[in-house]
Write a protein that holds these residues in place. Structure first.
Motif, mmCIF file in Angstrom:
data_model
loop_
_atom_site.group_PDB
_atom_site.id
_atom_site.type_symbol
_atom_site.label_atom_id
_atom_site.label_comp_id
_atom_site.label_asym_id
_atom_site.label_seq_id
_atom_site.Cartn_x
_atom_site.Cartn_y
_atom_site.Cartn_z
ATOM 1 N N PHE A 236 0.845 -1.203 0.000
ATOM 2 C CA PHE A 236 0.000 0.000 0.000
ATOM 3 C C PHE A 236 0.874 1.244 0.000
ATOM 4 C CE2 PHE A 236 -2.132 3.524 2.035
ATOM 5 C CZ PHE A 236 -3.424 3.478 1.544
ATOM 6 N N GLY A 237 0.435 2.264 -0.733
ATOM 7 C CA GLY A 237 1.107 3.550 -0.713
ATOM 8 C C GLY A 237 0.281 4.605 -1.426
ATOM 9 N N ARG A 238 0.566 5.867 -1.109
ATOM 10 C CA ARG A 238 -0.153 6.979 -1.751
ATOM 11 C C ARG A 238 0.840 8.045 -2.163
ATOM 12 N NH1 ARG A 238 -1.893 11.816 0.122
ATOM 13 N NH2 ARG A 238 -1.488 11.206 2.297
ATOM 14 N N TYR A 239 0.562 8.673 -3.310
ATOM 15 C CA TYR A 239 1.291 9.856 -3.746
ATOM 16 C C TYR A 239 0.264 10.935 -4.069
ATOM 17 C CZ TYR A 239 4.233 13.065 -6.374
ATOM 18 O OH TYR A 239 4.895 14.193 -6.807
ATOM 19 N N LYS A 240 0.200 11.939 -3.202
ATOM 20 C CA LYS A 240 -0.758 13.037 -3.358
ATOM 21 C C LYS A 240 -2.170 12.492 -3.538
ATOM 22 C CE LYS A 240 2.418 16.610 -5.016
ATOM 23 N NZ LYS A 240 2.692 17.618 -6.045
ATOM 24 N N ASP A 241 -2.733 12.617 -4.750
ATOM 25 C CA ASP A 241 -4.135 12.261 -4.954
ATOM 26 C C ASP A 241 -4.329 10.871 -5.541
ATOM 27 O OD1 ASP A 241 -3.026 12.841 -7.381
ATOM 28 O OD2 ASP A 241 -4.698 14.057 -8.120
ATOM 29 N N GLU A 242 -3.304 10.023 -5.504
ATOM 30 C CA GLU A 242 -3.415 8.671 -6.052
ATOM 31 C C GLU A 242 -2.947 7.636 -5.030
ATOM 32 O OE1 GLU A 242 -2.984 8.434 -10.731
ATOM 33 O OE2 GLU A 242 -1.176 9.297 -9.842
ATOM 34 N N ILE A 243 -3.720 6.554 -4.917
ATOM 35 C CA ILE A 243 -3.397 5.442 -4.017
ATOM 36 C C ILE A 243 -3.204 4.180 -4.850
ATOM 37 C CG2 ILE A 243 -4.281 3.971 -2.164
ATOM 38 C CD1 ILE A 243 -5.840 6.352 -1.114
ATOM 39 N N PHE A 244 -2.186 3.413 -4.496
ATOM 40 C CA PHE A 244 -1.924 2.137 -5.164
ATOM 41 C C PHE A 244 -1.786 1.054 -4.108
ATOM 42 C CE2 PHE A 244 0.782 -1.229 -6.702
ATOM 43 C CZ PHE A 244 0.421 -1.414 -8.024
ATOM 44 N N PHE A 245 -2.476 -0.069 -4.305
ATOM 45 C CA PHE A 245 -2.279 -1.201 -3.402
ATOM 46 C C PHE A 245 -2.625 -2.510 -4.115
ATOM 47 C CE2 PHE A 245 -6.606 0.305 -2.614
ATOM 48 C CZ PHE A 245 -7.367 -0.860 -2.565
ATOM 49 N N THR A 246 -2.129 -3.592 -3.542
ATOM 50 C CA THR A 246 -2.412 -4.919 -4.086
ATOM 51 C C THR A 246 -3.620 -5.514 -3.376
ATOM 52 O OG1 THR A 246 -0.867 -5.939 -2.519
ATOM 53 C CG2 THR A 246 0.005 -5.312 -4.685
ATOM 54 N N TRP A 247 -4.223 -6.514 -4.013
ATOM 55 C CA TRP A 247 -5.421 -7.137 -3.432
ATOM 56 C C TRP A 247 -5.445 -8.616 -3.811
ATOM 57 C CZ3 TRP A 247 -8.708 -5.658 0.170
ATOM 58 C CH2 TRP A 247 -9.930 -6.326 0.305
ATOM 59 N N ASN A 248 -5.498 -9.475 -2.791
ATOM 60 C CA ASN A 248 -5.520 -10.921 -3.026
ATOM 61 C C ASN A 248 -6.866 -11.512 -2.620
ATOM 62 O OD1 ASN A 248 -2.701 -11.978 -3.908
ATOM 63 N ND2 ASN A 248 -2.245 -10.451 -2.315
ATOM 64 N N ASP A 249 -7.894 -10.936 -3.195
ATOM 65 C CA ASP A 249 -9.266 -11.423 -3.022
ATOM 66 C C ASP A 249 -10.013 -11.063 -4.296
ATOM 67 O OD1 ASP A 249 -11.647 -12.400 -1.999
ATOM 68 O OD2 ASP A 249 -11.280 -11.578 0.003
ATOM 69 N N SER A 250 -11.305 -11.235 -4.315
ATOM 70 C CA SER A 250 -12.058 -11.000 -5.545
ATOM 71 C C SER A 250 -12.265 -9.513 -5.806
ATOM 72 C CB SER A 250 -13.419 -11.699 -5.468
ATOM 73 O OG SER A 250 -14.253 -11.057 -4.515
#
Length: 453
Positions: A210-224
Motif C-alpha cells: 500500500f502507498g499513496r502519492y498526493k491524490d493517487e493510491i496504489f495497493f495490491t489485493w488478493n481477493d475478488s
C-alpha cells in the motif's frame, strides 16, 4: 490578519521576529487571479482545470511559514505509507515482488484517484482534522517548537482569507485553498492520511502492499474484484466528502507507468495515454532549448525507471528521439544527448544491444544512484529551510552556459571559501538562465496582477 498576528506575539505564542516577517504590507500585495488550463486526457471530452496565481497574496507569507513548519514533521510521520516519487514507488514495488516474493498469479492491482484533492472538505472540518492528526502524532503537543494551537490559529488566518479575482469580481474560496500553494498539498496530504485509515485497516489485515502519492493510491489485493469494490463503496458512503475513481485489474496505470501482473511476474513500462497526441514535447516557459534538453535526459531516466524489459526501454528511447526530430530539433542534438546519456553510465555498447542481464544490472545501479540523489535533495531542502539557498538569474542567449556556470562557482568558492554563511559547505547557489527576445517568452508573459487598494 495583522492584528491577529500581533495578539499571537503579545501572548508569546510566536517569536517577535517571526511575526514581523509575517505582517502583511499592502503595498507589496497583489490580488490573486483565476485562469483555466484545458484537460484533454479524456476521449471526446474537454474539461478545464482552475489555477489561482497567489504568489503575492495576503496569505502567501503565512502559507510559506506553516508549510515549513509542517513539511518535515508530516514527511517523517507519513513516509512508510507515502511514495516520495516514481522511483520510490518502483523500488518499493520491486522489493514487495522480488525480495518478499509476495506477488501471486492472482494478485490484483488497485488504483484510487482522488478527484477533489484541493477541495476535500469545508474549512472548519479541514482545520479540525489537521489539528487532530498533529495532536495524535505529537508527544509534546508542538511541531518544531510551535504549539499546535498556534498552528491552528495560523491555519484559520490562511484558510479563511484566500481571495481571488475573476472577470473584475472578487471571490472568497469557501472550500479548499489555492492549488498553486505548497501548503495546500500538505494540508490535503494530512487530511487523506486520516481518511485512508478506512482503507488501510482492511489492506493491512490482508498484508497487502500500500502507498499513496498526493491524490493517487496504489495497493495490491488478493481477493475478488467484487469484494474490493463493495468495501470501497462502503468507504465512499461513510466519507462521501472525498470523491474518487477506482481502477482494479491485473494491470493499472500509476504515475506514468503501466503496471501489470503477468501470472506472478511483474511487468512495467512507460504508459502512453491513448487520448493524447503522440510525439509531442512539453510546453515550457523561458529558454526552450535548455529546458527541452533537461527534459530529454529526465525522460530517458524515467524510461529506465519504468521499463522492466530492455526492449521496452529501447522502444521508448526511439520514441523520444522521433519526438525531438519531429518537433524540429537536429539529428546532432538528438544524437549528442543520447550518447551523453550512455557515456555517463559507461554503457556505450548497450545502445545497440538488447541484453536483459546488462540492462537489469544497469537499472540496479541507477536505483542506487537515485537513492544518493534523494539524500542530496534533502540536504538542499535543509539549506533552503534555513535561508542558505541563494538563487541567481542571469541573461543567456545561446552562449557558453556550462562554461559560465563552472567559472562562476569557481570564483564563488575562491572568494567565499571561509565565509560563515556563503561558503560552499554552508550554502547552495542555483543558477538560472533568462532568455529575452523570444516569441515563446512573449506569449507566455504572466498576466498582471491587481493591486489591493
Amino acid at each position: 490578519m495583522n492584528d491577529a498576528l500581533q495578539i499571537l506575539k503579545r501572548r508569546k505564542a510566536l517569536d517577535k521576529n517571526v511575526v514581523d516577517t509575517l505582517i502583511t504590507d499592502l503595498n507589496k500585495v497583489k490580488l490573486p487571479y483565476l485562469y483555466f488550463l484545458p484537460d484533454v486526457s479524456k476521449e471526446n471530452e474537454l474539461s478545464l482545470i482552475p489555477k489561482i496565481v497567489a504568489q503575492y497574496s495576503i496569505t502567501s507569507k503565512i502559507s510559506k511559514y506553516i508549510h515549513r513548519l509542517l513539511r518535515s514533521f508530516v514527511d517523517e510521520k507519513m513516509k512508510l505509507l507515502t511514495f516520495r516519487d516514481e522511483v520510490d514507488f518502483m523500488q518499493k514495488l520491486y522489493y514487495y515482488t522480488y525480495n518478499q516474493q509476495r506477488l501471486k498469479p492472482t494478485t490484483l492491482f488497485c488504483r484510487i484517484k482522488i478527484t477533489n484533492f484541493y477541495t476535500l472538505n469545508e474549512h472548519e472540518k479541514m482545520i479540525d482534522t489537521v489539528t487532530y492528526v498533529l495532536q495524535d502524532n505529537s508527544v509534546t503537543n508542538k511541531v518544531n517548537q510551535v504549539s499546535i494551537m498556534t498552528i491552528k490559529n495560523l491555519l484559520q488566518l490562511f484558510i479563511f482569507n484566500n481571495l481571488f479575482c475573476y472577470e473584475n469580481k472578487i471571490y472568497t474560496i469557501m472550500k479548499g485553498s489555492p492549488n498553486t500553494m505548497a501548503l495546500s498539498d500538505t494540508l490535503a496530504n494530512i487530511y487523506l492520511f486520516d481518511w485512508q485509515k478506512l482503507i488501510l485497516k482492511e489492506v493491512q489485515q490482508k498484508d497487502e502492499f500500500f502507498g499513496r502519492y498526493k491524490d493517487e493510491i496504489f495497493f495490491t489485493w488478493n481477493d475478488s474484484d467484487h469484494v474490493l469494490r463493495t468495501y470501497l463503496q462502503a468507504v465512499q458512503n461513510v466519507q462521501n466528502n472525498v470523491h474518487f475513481q477506482i481502477s482494479i485489474g491485473s494491470s493499472v496505470r500509476f504515475f506514468g507507468a503501466h503496471v501489470e501482473n503477468r501470472q506472478g511476474q511483474l511487468y512495467t513500462r512507460v504508459h502512453h495515454d491513448l487520448f493524447m497526441q503522440n510525439y509531442t514535447l512539453p510546453y515550457v516557459v523561458g529558454h526552450t532549448k535548455l529546458k527541452h534538453s533537461n527534459y530529454f535526459r529526465s525522460a530517458l531516466l524515467r524510461a529506465v525507471c519504468y521499463c522492466s524489459l530492455v526492449e521496452d526501454f529501447h522502444r521508448e528511447r526511439i520514441y523520444l528521439e522521433l519526438s525531438y526530430l519531429i518537433n524540429g530539433y537536429s539529428l546532432l542534438f538528438v544524437e549528442s544527448h543520447v550518447q551523453n546519456f550512455f557515456n555517463y553510465f559507461r554503457l556505450d555498447n548497450m545502445r545497440y544491444r538488447s541484453d536483459q542481464t546488462i540492462y537489469h544490472s544497469f537499472r540496479r545501479q541507477w536505483f542506487d544512484l537515485l537513492g544518493t540523489q534523494h539524500t542530496l535533495s534533502d540536504q538542499l531542502q535543509q539549506f533552503d529551510d534555513h535561508g542558505n539557498v541563494i538563487r541567481f538569474h542571469y541573461l543567456y542567449d545561446y552562449g557558453p552556459r556550462c562554461q559560465f556556470n563552472q567559472q562562476f562557482h569557481e570564483l564563488w568558492s575562491k572568494y567565499f571559501c571561509h565565509h560563515p554563511v556563503f561558503s560552499t559547505e554552508r550554502s547552495e547557489i542555483p543558477l538560472t538562465t533568462k532568455q529575452l527576445h523570444s516569441l515563446n517568452a512573449l506569449l507566455a508573459r504572466h498576466k498582471s496582477s491587481v493591486g489591493i487598494q
